[in-house]
Design an enzyme around this catalytic site. Structure first.
Site, PDB file in Angstrom:
ATOM      1  N   TYR A 139       0.820  -1.222   0.000  1.00  0.00           N
ATOM      2  CA  TYR A 139       0.000   0.000   0.000  1.00  0.00           C
ATOM      3  C   TYR A 139       0.852   1.270   0.000  1.00  0.00           C
ATOM      4  O   TYR A 139       0.364   2.349  -0.266  1.00  0.00           O
ATOM      5  CB  TYR A 139      -0.935   0.032   1.209  1.00  0.00           C
ATOM      6  CG  TYR A 139      -2.023  -1.022   1.197  1.00  0.00           C
ATOM      7  CD1 TYR A 139      -2.345  -1.717   0.042  1.00  0.00           C
ATOM      8  CD2 TYR A 139      -2.739  -1.320   2.339  1.00  0.00           C
ATOM      9  CE1 TYR A 139      -3.339  -2.686   0.027  1.00  0.00           C
ATOM     10  CE2 TYR A 139      -3.741  -2.285   2.343  1.00  0.00           C
ATOM     11  CZ  TYR A 139      -4.019  -2.968   1.177  1.00  0.00           C
ATOM     12  OH  TYR A 139      -5.001  -3.923   1.163  1.00  0.00           O
ATOM     13  N   LYS A 152       3.415 -15.638   2.135  1.00  0.00           N
ATOM     14  CA  LYS A 152       3.413 -16.355   0.853  1.00  0.00           C
ATOM     15  C   LYS A 152       4.874 -16.649   0.518  1.00  0.00           C
ATOM     16  O   LYS A 152       5.400 -16.245  -0.528  1.00  0.00           O
ATOM     17  CB  LYS A 152       2.721 -15.452  -0.196  1.00  0.00           C
ATOM     18  CG  LYS A 152       2.309 -16.141  -1.462  1.00  0.00           C
ATOM     19  CD  LYS A 152       1.129 -17.078  -1.297  1.00  0.00           C
ATOM     20  CE  LYS A 152       0.882 -17.808  -2.608  1.00  0.00           C
ATOM     21  NZ  LYS A 152       0.041 -18.986  -2.457  1.00  0.00           N
ATOM     22  N   ASP A 173      -3.018 -18.417   1.490  1.00  0.00           N
ATOM     23  CA  ASP A 173      -4.179 -19.081   0.876  1.00  0.00           C
ATOM     24  C   ASP A 173      -4.725 -20.148   1.814  1.00  0.00           C
ATOM     25  O   ASP A 173      -5.936 -20.305   1.982  1.00  0.00           O
ATOM     26  CB  ASP A 173      -3.840 -19.640  -0.515  1.00  0.00           C
ATOM     27  CG  ASP A 173      -2.440 -20.226  -0.604  1.00  0.00           C
ATOM     28  OD1 ASP A 173      -1.686 -20.143   0.388  1.00  0.00           O
ATOM     29  OD2 ASP A 173      -2.088 -20.772  -1.666  1.00  0.00           O
ATOM     30  N   ASP A 217      -5.141  -7.010   5.843  1.00  0.00           N
ATOM     31  CA  ASP A 217      -6.356  -6.284   5.492  1.00  0.00           C
ATOM     32  C   ASP A 217      -7.476  -7.292   5.205  1.00  0.00           C
ATOM     33  O   ASP A 217      -8.604  -7.181   5.700  1.00  0.00           O
ATOM     34  CB  ASP A 217      -6.050  -5.434   4.244  1.00  0.00           C
ATOM     35  CG  ASP A 217      -7.128  -4.406   3.964  1.00  0.00           C
ATOM     36  OD1 ASP A 217      -8.096  -4.353   4.729  1.00  0.00           O
ATOM     37  OD2 ASP A 217      -7.000  -3.673   2.968  1.00  0.00           O
ATOM     38  N   ASP A 242     -10.649  -8.892   8.129  1.00  0.00           N
ATOM     39  CA  ASP A 242     -12.090  -8.818   7.831  1.00  0.00           C
ATOM     40  C   ASP A 242     -12.709 -10.208   7.845  1.00  0.00           C
ATOM     41  O   ASP A 242     -13.823 -10.401   8.334  1.00  0.00           O
ATOM     42  CB  ASP A 242     -12.324  -8.171   6.458  1.00  0.00           C
ATOM     43  CG  ASP A 242     -12.460  -6.664   6.572  1.00  0.00           C
ATOM     44  OD1 ASP A 242     -12.171  -6.127   7.650  1.00  0.00           O
ATOM     45  OD2 ASP A 242     -12.861  -6.023   5.581  1.00  0.00           O
TER      46      ASP A 242
END
Ligand code: NAD
Length: 347
Positions: free
Chosen positions: A136, A182, A214, A238, A242
């Site tokens: 970001y 990852k 994943d 992020d 959620d």
């Protein structure tokens, strides 16, 4: 006296913050609350979404308690002038690089979750998300007519400081830390793994494990109880934070803390809910629990943080809830919920 910068904001922000203040005033009598403008209300009042006076107050306080900002009225402004940009600027000015999001299931409210009762029962996890680095923020980033580019970059220092916070959190909980990455594809993830493994030598009682993102997305749905503390970088965090919230169910119950900088920032995970603003039916619990996190992390007051959290658990156990908790026995409005939690805090 401890100085608290209070930003009520827009929509339901003022309604829910008032209830958090009510509860804080019951458990502590040494807090000085300074109310500041930010978001749409600041645009309407002084012409900018994050006035310098608010930033100055936040930076000279012991903590910032924040409601919510934004609404349709300001949606057509240029991106940098919109209320939401004020929050990004506030976070970066405070230097809060660690976002903590607890996701605790109340066993009396299992049906709020979209998952089966036996899967969500007893879930109590904490996502520690890196908040100021990664894809970001890293350069280069651009978009032209032929291609677009974002960059995921982390320095050793950025990884080390957030990993330390995650280890410290695990130490105070069930002592299990799962780092999500990852590493089979990304060099940044490989560096995260190296540094976390190195740091784990300083925390021999914390069990460190690694999981690909994943798989973590699947495991959160399949068996969320296996997690205690999840540590991850900004983008993965992020998304996973959620997802973890939805294991619990109602958005009106979930608190967050952003720490690591000069001053901590505490806010519910939901937005300004313009659809219910002014009706006094919003659930103030997420904000009240954010106030509890503020006591724990910024004022080092575990006793009163627990007092508030236990009062909330008791309210839920006794069958009280707000409009967003459809099946509860006793429906309360925003003020009644604040009153009840405040009352239980002093019993
Ligand atoms: P939202 O979280 O405000 O609302 C989503 C849904 O959840 C709505 O139906 C709302 O009524 C309900 N809800 C939210 N909080 C609740 C509570 N405490 N009690 C009961 N019900 C609750 O998300 P949205 O509708 O996508 O966004 C509305 C505005 O909030 C937008 O302007 C958005 O940009 C802004 N926003 C601000 C923040 C923030 O200030 N941190 C975060 C997210 C969104």
């Amino acid at each position: 006296m401890k100085k608290i910068c209070v930003i009520k904001g827009d929509g339901i922000g003022p309604e829910i913050i008032d209830e958090a203040l009510k509860v804080l005033k019951v458990v502590r009598n040494d807090l000085e609350f300074n109310e500041c403008l930010m978001g749409g209300i600041a645009i309407d009042t002084v012409g900018e979404c994050l006035p310098q006076a608010t930033l100055d107050c936040a930076l000279s306080s012991d903590a910032v308690l924040f409601g919510a900002i934004g609404g349709e009225k300001w949606d057509n402004l240029a991106r940098e002038k919109r209320p939401e940009s004020a929050l990004l600027k506030l976070r970066s000015s405070l230097g809060v690089f660690a976002n903590l999001r607890p996701a605790k299931v109340y066993n009396d409210l299992l049906s709020l979750s979209s998952l089966k009762d036996e899967i969500v029962k007893d879930v109590d996890l904490l996502v520690v998300r890196e908040l100021t680095g990664g894809i970001y923020f890293s350069q280069p980033r651009y978009k032209n007519e032929n291609e677009a580019c974002n960059t995921m970059k982390y320095t050793k220092e950025e990884i080390y400081r957030i990993a330390k916070i995650a280890f410290e959190c695990a130490l105070k909980r069930r002592k299990k830390l799962c780092m999500v990455d990852k590493a089979n594809v990304l060099e940044t993830s490989a560096l995260w793994r190296e540094l976390c493994s190195e740091l784990s030598k300083e925390y021999p009682s914390v069990e460190l494990s690694f999981m690909y993102v994943d798989n973590a997305a699947m495991q959160l749905i399949k068996n969320p109880r296996q997690f205690d503390v999840i540590l991850t970088e900004n983008l993965f965090g992020d998304i996973l934070s959620d997802e973890a919230s939805m294991v619990v169910g109602s958005i009106g119950l979930l608190a967050s803390a952003s720490i690591g900088g000069k001053v901590g920032l505490y806010e519910p995970i939901h937005g300004s809910a313009p659809d219910i603003a002014g009706k006094f039916i919003a659930n103030p619990i997420a904000t009240i629990l954010s106030a509890a996190l503020m006591l724990r992390y910024s004022l080092n007051d575990e006793d009163n943080a627990l007092k508030i959290e236990n009062a909330v658990a008791r309210v839920i156990k006794d069958g009280y809830g707000c409009a967003d908790m459809s099946f509860v026995k006793h429906k309360l409005n925003t003020k009644e919920m604040g009153d009840l939690i405040a009352k239980l805090c002093v019993q």
